[in-house]
Design an enzyme around this catalytic site. Sequence first.
Site, PDB file in Angstrom:
ATOM      1  N   TYR A 155       0.356 -11.494  27.682  1.00  0.00           N
ATOM      2  CA  TYR A 155       1.699 -11.662  27.597  1.00  0.00           C
ATOM      3  C   TYR A 155       2.311 -10.750  28.419  1.00  0.00           C
ATOM      4  O   TYR A 155       3.289 -11.183  29.250  1.00  0.00           O
ATOM      5  CB  TYR A 155       1.909 -11.502  25.994  1.00  0.00           C
ATOM      6  CG  TYR A 155       3.391 -11.525  25.762  1.00  0.00           C
ATOM      7  CD1 TYR A 155       3.845 -12.699  25.574  1.00  0.00           C
ATOM      8  CD2 TYR A 155       4.270 -10.564  25.377  1.00  0.00           C
ATOM      9  CE1 TYR A 155       5.524 -13.148  25.281  1.00  0.00           C
ATOM     10  CE2 TYR A 155       5.731 -10.753  25.108  1.00  0.00           C
ATOM     11  CZ  TYR A 155       6.163 -11.980  24.908  1.00  0.00           C
ATOM     12  OH  TYR A 155       7.459 -12.199  24.682  1.00  0.00           O
ATOM     13  N   LYS A 159       4.820 -12.226  31.384  1.00  0.00           N
ATOM     14  CA  LYS A 159       6.264 -11.707  31.254  1.00  0.00           C
ATOM     15  C   LYS A 159       6.712 -10.958  32.631  1.00  0.00           C
ATOM     16  O   LYS A 159       7.867 -10.952  33.251  1.00  0.00           O
ATOM     17  CB  LYS A 159       6.622 -11.168  30.217  1.00  0.00           C
ATOM     18  CG  LYS A 159       6.688 -11.833  28.764  1.00  0.00           C
ATOM     19  CD  LYS A 159       7.543 -13.085  29.054  1.00  0.00           C
ATOM     20  CE  LYS A 159       7.459 -13.820  27.415  1.00  0.00           C
ATOM     21  NZ  LYS A 159       8.804 -14.842  27.521  1.00  0.00           N
ATOM     22  N   ILE A 188      13.456  -8.305  18.816  1.00  0.00           N
ATOM     23  CA  ILE A 188      14.454  -8.906  18.041  1.00  0.00           C
ATOM     24  C   ILE A 188      14.002  -9.515  16.832  1.00  0.00           C
ATOM     25  O   ILE A 188      12.619 -10.027  16.939  1.00  0.00           O
ATOM     26  CB  ILE A 188      14.775 -10.205  19.148  1.00  0.00           C
ATOM     27  CG1 ILE A 188      14.970  -9.670  20.622  1.00  0.00           C
ATOM     28  CG2 ILE A 188      15.904 -11.062  18.776  1.00  0.00           C
ATOM     29  CD1 ILE A 188      16.329  -8.847  20.701  1.00  0.00           C
TER      30      ILE A 188
END
Length: 247
Positions: A155, A159, A188
């Site tokens: 990941y 990213k 988040i």
Amino acid sequence: MNLEGKVAVVTGGSRGIGRAICIRLASMGAYVYINYVSRPAAAEVTQKFIHEAGGKAEIIGFDVAESSEVQAAFKKIIADAGSVDILVNNAGITRDGLMARMKESDWEEVMNTNLKGSFLCAKAASRVMMKKKWGRIVNISSVSGVAGNPGQVNYSAAKAGLIGLTKSMAREYASRNITVNSVAPGYIETEMTELLDEKAQEQIKSEIPLATFGRTEDVAGAVAYLVSDDGRYITGQTLNVNGGMYM
Ligand code: NAP
């Protein structure tokens, strides 16, 4: 910040951060295409929110990692709506695990959705943006991509790759008045963070200067700024929306 007359495509716009981005762009007047891959019902909820608020939105299901699906989807959007002015590459997945035990398939799936998917969509959208000499592309990266994170080599690499894609695209497309930026969220509040137990949540919050998780609307606000006229002179940048977790 008026987006009246602009057509926006938000990949993975059906839920989580993508849903907040769709709602925000529609509230600014954009005609929003909500993308999903497996859960149409979530996209319908997003569309309902937008319609109830008086906005305009369509749903379009396609897999961002499949070239033929991406090409067909953008062809349809351009035929139906006449344009793609704003693209938000938000669709993303995680397949976490320590590197020593990570399967090649976990690496490939994450790369294909997060990085290759963004390349395919940006390539398709930029064709029409170049003709119109106007476009806004925002790639949703992550604090994992800027700072690294154990258990997320796939990941983080995808990213971080998005930030490189952003900078090179920004240089290639600037002469056509197309800006390309990244937004890198920290933690988040989404289905992903809800899965963390209370102890893990407290541990993470202790590492965030603002001591709280962000909201999906915080990310949507950053995207709204970058695609609006207020953001017209910003390109090739990464806007960190992370409560100060990485600075
Ligand atoms: P989420 O709630 O898991 O939603 C993911 C969205 O992506 C869904 O709409 C999903 O559609 C779609 N999607 C997944 N694979 C796809 C594919 N191959 N083609 C098209 N759509 C696909 O994600 P989120 O937490 O809101 O995260 C959104 C973005 O922000 C991601 O890029 C993520 O990496 C990034 N981010 C999130 C956080 C966080 O704290 N949540 C932090 C940093 C960065 P279906 O539901 O139909 O499968």
